[in-house]
Scaffold this active site. Sequence first.
Site, PDB file in Angstrom:
ATOM      1  N   SER A   1      -1.950   0.590  -3.254  1.00 42.92           N
ATOM      2  CA  SER A   1      -0.864   0.019  -3.038  1.00 42.92           C
ATOM      3  C   SER A   1       0.850   0.445  -3.942  1.00 42.92           C
ATOM      4  O   SER A   1       1.066   1.872  -3.571  1.00 42.92           O
ATOM      5  CB  SER A   1      -0.968  -1.714  -3.456  1.00 42.92           C
ATOM      6  OG  SER A   1       0.286  -2.460  -3.267  1.00 42.92           O
TER       7      SER A   1
ATOM      8  N   ASP B   1      -3.925  -7.278   5.692  1.00 36.80           N
ATOM      9  CA  ASP B   1      -3.247  -6.615   4.658  1.00 36.80           C
ATOM     10  C   ASP B   1      -1.899  -6.506   5.340  1.00 36.80           C
ATOM     11  O   ASP B   1      -1.747  -5.572   6.334  1.00 36.80           O
ATOM     12  CB  ASP B   1      -3.934  -5.513   3.780  1.00 36.80           C
ATOM     13  CG  ASP B   1      -3.086  -4.760   2.424  1.00 36.80           C
ATOM     14  OD1 ASP B   1      -1.469  -5.108   2.319  1.00 36.80           O
ATOM     15  OD2 ASP B   1      -3.599  -3.504   2.226  1.00 36.80           O
TER      16      ASP B   1
ATOM     17  N   HIS C   1      -5.370  -7.566   1.040  1.00 37.25           N
ATOM     18  CA  HIS C   1      -4.389  -6.732   0.085  1.00 37.25           C
ATOM     19  C   HIS C   1      -5.287  -6.776  -1.479  1.00 37.25           C
ATOM     20  O   HIS C   1      -5.481  -7.826  -1.965  1.00 37.25           O
ATOM     21  CB  HIS C   1      -3.020  -6.899   0.136  1.00 37.25           C
ATOM     22  CG  HIS C   1      -2.512  -5.475   0.006  1.00 37.25           C
ATOM     23  ND1 HIS C   1      -2.087  -4.588  -0.068  1.00 37.25           N
ATOM     24  CD2 HIS C   1      -2.238  -5.580  -1.936  1.00 37.25           C
ATOM     25  CE1 HIS C   1      -1.116  -3.798  -1.008  1.00 37.25           C
ATOM     26  NE2 HIS C   1      -1.413  -4.544  -2.524  1.00 37.25           N
TER      27      HIS C   1
END
Length: 312
Positions: A159, A254, A284
């Site tokens: 991320s 996501d 996610h």
Amino acid sequence: MLHPQAQALMKLMEERGVPPMHTLSPAEARTVYRQRRTFTQPEPPEVGAVRDLEARGPAGPIPLRSYRPAGSSADAVLPVLVYFHGGGWVIGDLDTHDVLCRQLCNLSGCAVIAVDYRTAPESRFPAAVDDAVAATRWVRAQAAALKVDAARLAVGGDSAGGNLAAVVALAAREAGDPAIAFQLLIYPATDQRRGWPSHTTNGQGYVLTKDSMDYYHDHYIADRAQDLDWRASPLLHPDLSRLPPAFVLTAGYDPLRDEGLQYAHALTVAGNRATLVNFERQIHGFITMGRVIDESNVAVQLCAAQLKQALA
């Protein structure tokens, strides 16, 4: 076709009234994120050695955590992964990603050095970038003392950490630093403009929401003009050639899915080796959720195998 285990996790979060991150102060969000990990993460596997270190950074010492794989000799010179945790540049720390770093270390046979870069809003962009670059350079400079091979140094992250890993690889090329050997990009944020279709189709209902992404962005980025800076949005760099081989992992549900796909594609078009794997049924953040999502463990094994092969 959202994975039933991901569905069950989201239902449980709703039943227990887990507050959305964007409704909390950064300090509260960090606490909730830290506490939540014990429910979703597996037990931490034993590794050969764990040591807390500090790198010299542009604003003071940068905390690091060094891992060596189970069964490795203390004198063995190992390939090394410099790892940047996720958390929207606002939350996350060495502890929230301790289990993942241990898993990657053992399964790849590489040393892992996790970086506790400065977070926002106390330290806005480009503080995290500056720390990530400084920590990577420090690991390379201290390779002999750390018993790692500076020629087999990879960067990785999930991320926001995937964003930092991609930016560090670019920064090393821009500065003429020795080449980084590999980049492990787990659902990376690569475009701060947040305009790809998956931001809309996956923007509500799948844990990471549009509101939360705006929350993280606005704490990290002080001026919208910075969205166009490649140190914030590596996808927007005008030259993505001559970069390390990359393994990009994305999740189907996501919001960041499309920008991960676009970055992998742009790397390939620019002449680099880049592999993309999308876990179509996942959300996610799933890679740290191995206690409740089986595909998390497969994803970790895949990342570690790619790392091991790249640094062999």
